[in-house]
Design a protein around this motif. Structure first.
Motif, short mmCIF file in Angstrom:
data_model
loop_
_atom_site.label_atom_id
_atom_site.label_comp_id
_atom_site.label_asym_id
_atom_site.label_seq_id
_atom_site.Cartn_x
_atom_site.Cartn_y
_atom_site.Cartn_z
N LEU A 58 0.84 -1.20 0.00
CA LEU A 58 0.00 0.00 0.00
C LEU A 58 0.87 1.25 0.00
CD1 LEU A 58 -2.80 -1.03 2.54
CD2 LEU A 58 -3.03 -0.78 0.06
N ALA A 59 1.98 1.21 0.75
CA ALA A 59 2.90 2.35 0.75
C ALA A 59 3.52 2.55 -0.62
CB ALA A 59 3.99 2.14 1.81
N HIS A 60 3.91 1.44 -1.28
CA HIS A 60 4.45 1.53 -2.64
C HIS A 60 3.43 2.18 -3.58
CE1 HIS A 60 7.14 -2.23 -1.77
NE2 HIS A 60 7.60 -1.13 -1.21
N THR A 61 2.16 1.80 -3.40
CA THR A 61 1.11 2.33 -4.26
C THR A 61 0.97 3.83 -4.09
OG1 THR A 61 -0.07 0.21 -4.10
CG2 THR A 61 -1.32 2.11 -4.92
N ASN A 214 -5.00 6.04 -14.29
CA ASN A 214 -4.00 5.33 -15.10
C ASN A 214 -2.85 4.80 -14.25
OD1 ASN A 214 -5.37 5.72 -17.50
ND2 ASN A 214 -4.27 7.59 -18.03
N ALA A 215 -2.41 5.60 -13.27
CA ALA A 215 -1.29 5.17 -12.43
C ALA A 215 -1.67 3.95 -11.59
CB ALA A 215 -0.83 6.31 -11.53
N PHE A 216 -2.88 3.95 -11.05
CA PHE A 216 -3.33 2.81 -10.26
C PHE A 216 -3.37 1.54 -11.11
CE2 PHE A 216 -4.79 5.18 -6.54
CZ PHE A 216 -4.67 4.23 -5.55
N ASN A 217 -3.70 1.69 -12.38
CA ASN A 217 -3.91 0.53 -13.25
C ASN A 217 -2.79 0.32 -14.26
OD1 ASN A 217 -6.54 -0.07 -12.12
ND2 ASN A 217 -7.28 1.73 -13.19
N SER A 218 -1.60 0.81 -13.94
CA SER A 218 -0.48 0.70 -14.88
C SER A 218 0.18 -0.67 -14.81
CB SER A 218 0.56 1.79 -14.59
OG SER A 218 0.07 3.05 -14.91
N LEU A 219 -0.58 -1.70 -15.03
CA LEU A 219 -0.02 -3.05 -14.99
C LEU A 219 1.05 -3.28 -16.05
CD1 LEU A 219 -0.07 -5.92 -13.77
CD2 LEU A 219 -1.75 -6.49 -15.54
N PRO A 220 0.86 -2.84 -17.32
CA PRO A 220 1.88 -3.13 -18.33
C PRO A 220 3.27 -2.62 -17.94
CG PRO A 220 -0.10 -2.35 -19.39
CD PRO A 220 -0.31 -2.16 -17.91
N ILE A 221 3.34 -1.40 -17.41
CA ILE A 221 4.63 -0.83 -17.03
C ILE A 221 5.24 -1.61 -15.88
CG2 ILE A 221 5.79 1.22 -16.11
CD1 ILE A 221 3.68 2.90 -17.56
N LEU A 222 4.47 -1.81 -14.82
CA LEU A 222 5.00 -2.50 -13.64
C LEU A 222 5.30 -3.96 -13.94
CD1 LEU A 222 2.57 -0.91 -11.06
CD2 LEU A 222 5.03 -0.55 -11.14
N THR A 237 -0.62 -2.41 -5.49
CA THR A 237 -1.84 -3.21 -5.35
C THR A 237 -2.21 -3.89 -6.68
OG1 THR A 237 -3.12 -1.19 -5.75
CG2 THR A 237 -2.77 -1.85 -3.46
N THR A 238 -1.88 -3.24 -7.80
CA THR A 238 -2.22 -3.82 -9.10
C THR A 238 -1.41 -5.08 -9.38
OG1 THR A 238 -2.75 -1.62 -9.95
CG2 THR A 238 -2.40 -3.36 -11.58
N THR A 239 -0.11 -5.02 -9.18
CA THR A 239 0.71 -6.21 -9.44
C THR A 239 0.44 -7.30 -8.42
OG1 THR A 239 2.53 -5.16 -8.22
CG2 THR A 239 2.56 -4.96 -10.61
N LEU A 240 0.07 -6.91 -7.18
CA LEU A 240 -0.27 -7.92 -6.18
C LEU A 240 -1.49 -8.72 -6.64
CD1 LEU A 240 -0.08 -9.25 -3.40
CD2 LEU A 240 -1.48 -7.37 -2.49
N THR A 241 -2.45 -8.05 -7.25
CA THR A 241 -3.65 -8.74 -7.73
C THR A 241 -3.28 -9.86 -8.70
OG1 THR A 241 -4.96 -6.72 -7.51
CG2 THR A 241 -5.85 -8.44 -8.93
N PHE A 242 -2.38 -9.58 -9.61
CA PHE A 242 -2.03 -10.59 -10.61
C PHE A 242 -1.10 -11.66 -10.04
CE2 PHE A 242 -3.98 -7.54 -13.29
CZ PHE A 242 -4.43 -8.25 -14.39
N LYS A 243 -0.32 -11.32 -9.03
CA LYS A 243 0.48 -12.35 -8.37
C LYS A 243 -0.42 -13.32 -7.61
CE LYS A 243 5.10 -10.43 -7.90
NZ LYS A 243 6.19 -10.04 -6.98
N LEU A 244 -1.47 -12.79 -7.01
CA LEU A 244 -2.41 -13.67 -6.31
C LEU A 244 -3.07 -14.65 -7.27
CD1 LEU A 244 -4.13 -11.08 -3.92
CD2 LEU A 244 -2.60 -12.94 -3.26
#
Length: 284
Positions: A58-61, A214-222, A237-244
């Motif tokens: 959450l802090a990273h986000t 856009n920043a919250f949902n920047s999955l391609p970049i991250l 939080t976005t990359t965590l979702t896909f890791k889960l």
């Protein structure tokens, strides 16, 4: 209603239904293959908050969104001010600004990724050739440098839209307002701060809200820059979702993370609109 009814149906179909379905999914007990095994209540949310690294994520986000949006706005405001002036080749420069926006985000991010590769990256090779590095550095192989690189890429691809949004706001400001300030003896900085910037509030608000989303949902970049790094050291939080989903096969917990992400975005935008009040009339 007969006129706006089709629009409301479309909004409900592409916005309201997916959001509602995701919230419902977050309360279900799903197998790793997506099979619904019944109600889970709030167990998925409890499992989400049991993740030890959630606080850091959450802090990273927060850092990610504030840095990307803040740096983009500052650079774009200066660039828009420059592009609003008359100079030879202005049209060509304006067209060149659009290139990062027109290109695929994944393609742009991949180019940055390989440029910074410690073994074959041209940027690393250049730094070694001029003596700044003894050998190639793994900018995208360690959490903190990779996270910073992702911020740079996100700012790079966000500047065109933001610049043009602010530029449109600048061009809508009556020249008489600025001229009146000049006649009254206001300096360039005073004219910008007290006359131009307040008139830009609606344009900046639009650019800020779009960039937050856009920043919250920047999955391609991250995913491209930090996706190969083990652990959660550079995750949002976005990359965590896909890791889960991909690594842990916790589809239901990922759904809960998606709902949390959505709530965070809406809360931040609501607070921003409440504080900034972009629709409030500006007295020039």
């Amino acid at each position: 209603m007969p006129w706006i009814g089709p629009t409301l149906i479309l909004i409900a179909a592409i916005v309201a239904f997916p959001v509602g379905y995701m919230m419902w999914t977050s309360t279900r007990d799903l197998s790793p293959y997506g099979q619904d095994r019944g109600s889970a209540g709030l167990d998925n949310y409890r499992a989400l908050f049991d993740i030890q690294e959630l606080g850091a994520i959450l802090a990273h986000t927060v850092v990610w969104v504030v840095a990307v949006v803040g740096i983009t706005l500052v650079l774009s405001a200066g660039l828009a001010q420059f592009l609003n002036k008359q100079f030879p080749g202005r049209t060509a420069v304006r067209m060149a600004i659009l290139v990062p926006w027109a290109a695929s985000v994944v393609m742009t991010t991949t180019i940055f990724y390989y440029m910074l590769d410690p073994d074959v990256g041209i940027a690393n090779r250049f730094l070694v050739d001029i003596g700044l590095l003894d050998r190639g550095y793994g900018f995208t192989k360690q959490p903190t440098p990779a996270f910073l690189v992702a911020i740079v890429v996100a700012v790079f691809v966000s500047i065109p839209f933001t610049t043009y949004t602010i530029l449109a706001g600048l061009q809508s400001i009556p020249s008489e307002v600025v001229e009146a300030g000049r006649v009254d003896g206001a300096t360039s900085w005073q004219r910008y701060w007290h006359l131009i910037l307040p008139q830009l509030r609606p344009a900046i608000a639009v650019a800020t809200i779009i960039n937050i989303i856009n920043a919250f949902n920047s999955l391609p970049i991250l995913q491209v820059i930090t996706g190969s790094i083990a652990g959660f050291g550079a995750d949002t939080t976005t990359t965590l979702t896909f890791k889960l989903i991909r690594q842990n096969q916790q589809v239901d917990t990922a759904a809960a993370m998606s709902v949390l992400n959505f709530v965070l975005i809406m809360a931040i935008i609501a607070i921003y609109v409440k504080v900034i009040r972009p629709t409030q009339q500006v007295d020039a």
